[in-house]
Enzyme design. Structure first.
Site, short mmCIF file in Angstrom:
data_model
loop_
_atom_site.label_atom_id
_atom_site.label_comp_id
_atom_site.label_asym_id
_atom_site.label_seq_id
_atom_site.Cartn_x
_atom_site.Cartn_y
_atom_site.Cartn_z
N GLU A 1 6.41 -3.44 12.99
CA GLU A 1 5.97 -2.04 12.93
C GLU A 1 6.07 -1.36 14.30
O GLU A 1 6.27 -0.14 14.36
CB GLU A 1 4.53 -1.96 12.42
CG GLU A 1 4.38 -2.21 10.92
CD GLU A 1 4.10 -3.68 10.60
OE1 GLU A 1 3.82 -3.97 9.42
OE2 GLU A 1 4.17 -4.51 11.54
N GLY B 1 5.30 2.97 30.60
CA GLY B 1 6.03 1.78 31.04
C GLY B 1 6.12 0.73 29.96
O GLY B 1 6.15 -0.48 30.26
N GLN C 1 -7.15 -6.07 3.92
CA GLN C 1 -6.71 -5.28 5.06
C GLN C 1 -7.55 -4.01 5.25
O GLN C 1 -7.08 -3.01 5.80
CB GLN C 1 -5.21 -4.94 4.93
CG GLN C 1 -4.36 -6.20 4.92
CD GLN C 1 -2.88 -5.95 4.66
OE1 GLN C 1 -2.52 -4.97 4.04
NE2 GLN C 1 -2.04 -6.87 5.12
N HIS D 1 0.81 -1.22 0.00
CA HIS D 1 0.00 0.00 0.00
C HIS D 1 0.85 1.27 0.00
O HIS D 1 0.33 2.36 -0.28
CB HIS D 1 -0.91 0.02 1.23
CG HIS D 1 -1.99 -1.02 1.22
ND1 HIS D 1 -1.79 -2.29 1.70
CD2 HIS D 1 -3.29 -0.96 0.80
CE1 HIS D 1 -2.91 -2.98 1.58
NE2 HIS D 1 -3.83 -2.21 1.04
#
Length: 546
Positions: A50, A409, A113, A29
């Site tokens: 990612e 955290g 997707q 994409h």
């Protein structure tokens, strides 16, 4: 007249903003963005996940004080980066995520997707939206950069459907925007600053707590001058670490709670009153509280203030210094008493810092690492107890020298931060302090480091457990209650890094630590020093939050 596609428009807009590097995991994409970026001299760093690309973009932003950029493909590419975006949001880090999307012409048809990505990103960004016309891409990118870099910094998300991104337009009708965000700073109200100066000047026990906004506004010199003028102890939070040198006589780190309890005036400078400061309750009622923040929504959160100032940290400090005048307060007995208390804590820990015990005491490991941290070393912390301890021991003395997850955290930030640190500063050493749990989250990014020639050195404090949780379970329920918190006894993280093309060291005795670190740094490769540490170290309880 020439036609250009959306990828070219993205690259031109990034170049105009001063972006020299993007972080990504490849996808169909978004692939025309890569071609255009390379043509414009913008590096394309492809990661193995990612999430790591997002953390690297935030790390780049922290170093450059500009928006870091991650580019991800549609669907799982976007969902995989959500954690990194949320981390940047809580850290107030400026960041842009460009997400690919299925074609507008196939909307609602069940394309590959296809999902509602903007709705997913809305709660964890300052702005999230989609561009539906190719010629408007520069306009939307300008909106993202303006939003990310004004007021309270933060991440933005822009969805670019594939037919918009690959669409072509006449070059004349898609100009790159100029002067689309203000370059100035927000000054505080002079009346409020004068009142704050009056309260600080008359205080007998003033304390300064400084946070990340001091770093973002490059106010470290003003901060040092202020605490010297007031003769006030200063405690640094998050990215402000290094904004005052550890060897400065007014730098303190181990008596924060006591100082806040005993102070009669507290200047809170760019620090949210969250769990790290006891939600502001560590300062008793009736004391003067001066809260300075670029985000007015933070002022008055969780407790009342005496003076609240909305403004840029550097401008507010400049104005405070002007109102206080040139006179320096005399040395304070209370500050000397705080120093004695810190020295007592240091002496109590000395036996653990120099311990020859096996398994290795984590403080001994931190003490050995400290010998390798100089002004030319960037330190990335990614873990629980080992990072808390390292933050107290390692000599971080410069702004932008220390990176930790922040108030979320989030574990797994380390490899992304380290990649960004080494790319932007190839002349510096990058030391990454990992817990064995956090290493497992994004450890395969050592493949990225090997491919990119980034000689990051990771030191894994391997206590074979998720230490903070295991210790809490042990205290609450005994040995039988330590469930779901134990890791393998024989995990060779060093071998994983070796297998990916890096350098590995395995350490089981204290005397082996320093030679292993020397070999790791000398290797010129991404390296892992896997150190077996005591899972129940004497003399250590969970430290104050980083």
């Amino acid at each position: 007249m020439a036609e250009i596609d959306g990828g070219e428009l993205v690259a031109r807009a990034l170049e105009a903003e001063g972006i020299d590097c993007i972080f990504t995991l490849t996808g169909g994409h978004i692939m025309n963005i890569y071609t255009a970026c390379v043509a414009h001299g913008i590096k394309v760093i492809d990661t193995r996940h990612e999430q790591a690309a997002g953390h690297a973009a935030e790390g780049w932003a922290r170093i450059k004080r500009r928006p870091g950029v991650a580019v991800v493909t549609a669907g799982p590419g976007v969902t995989d980066i959500v954690t990194a975006v949320a981390n940047a949001y809580h850290n107030r880090s400026p960041m842009l995520v460009i997400g690919g999307a299925s074609a507008l012409s196939q909307l609602g048809m069940g394309a590959l997707q296809e999902m509602e990505q903007v709705d997913l990103m809305n709660p964890i960004t300052k702005w999230a939206g989609a561009c539906y016309r190719t010629e408007r891409i520069p306009e939307y990118l300008a909106t993202c950069f303006r939003t990310a870099m004004t007021g309270r910094y933060g991440p933005c998300f822009l969805e670019l459907p594939i037919d918009v991104l690959f669409g072509k337009v006449e070059e004349a009708f898609a100009r790159i925007r100029e002067n689309y965000r203000p370059a100035g700073r927000v000054a505080g109200d002079p009346t409020l600053i004068a009142e704050a100066a009056r309260l600080l000047a008359k205080a007998e026990r003033p304390v300064v707590i400084a946070g990340s906004e001091v770093y973002w506004s490059e106010a470290h010199d003003q901060l040092r001058l202020l605490v010297e003028r007031l003769q006030a102890p200063v405690y640094l939070n998050s990215m402000a670490r290094g904004c005052v040198r550890r060897d400065h006589p007014l730098f303190f780190s181990r008596t924060r709670r006591a100082a806040l309890t005993e102070a009669d005036a507290v200047l809170i400078l760019g620090v949210p009153l969250d769990f790290r400061l006891g939600y502001g309750r560590d300062v008793p009622e009736g004391r003067s509280v001066i809260h300075v923040d670029i985000d007015p929504a933070e002022i008055g959160r969780n407790r009342s203030y005496t003076v609240g100032i909305e403004g840029d940290a550097r401008l507010v400090l400049d104005a405070l210094l002007a109102d206080l005048g040139e006179k320096t307060a005399p040395p304070r007995e209370w500050v000397a008493d705080l120093r004695h208390r810190e020295q007592r804590i240091e002496e109590e820990r000395r036996r653990w810092l120099e311990s020859d015990a096996v398994p290795i005491h984590p403080l001994r490991l931190c003490n050995e690492m400290a010998a390798f941290v100089d002004d030319n070393t960037l330190v990335v912390g990614d873990g629980g107890d080992i990072v808390n301890l390292a933050s107290q021991v390692l000599p971080v003395n410069n702004p932008g020298q220390w990176f930790d997850p922040g108030p979320m955290g989030t574990l797994g930030v380390g490899t992304g931060f380290a990649i960004a640190a080494q790319i932007t500063h190839p002349e510096k050493r990058v030391l990454m302090v990992n817990g064995d749990g956090s290493f497992g989250l994004n450890g395969f990014e050592f493949d990225t480091m090997v491919r990119c020639g980034l000689p990051v050195v990771s030191v894994v404090g391997n206590d074979r457990q998720w230490g903070q949780i295991a210790m809490a379970q042990l205290k609450a329920y005994g040995d039988q209650g330590v469930i779901g918190s134990l890791l393998a006894d024989n995990a060779r993280y060093d071998k994983v890094v070796e297998g990916l093309g890096g350098h590995g060291e395995f350490v089981v005795e204290p005397s082996q630590i320093r030679p292993a670190l020397e070999r790791a740094f000398a290797s010129g490769k991404p390296a892992c020093v896997n150190v077996l540490t005591d899972p129940r170290p004497p003399g250590v309880t969970s430290a104050e939050p980083v």
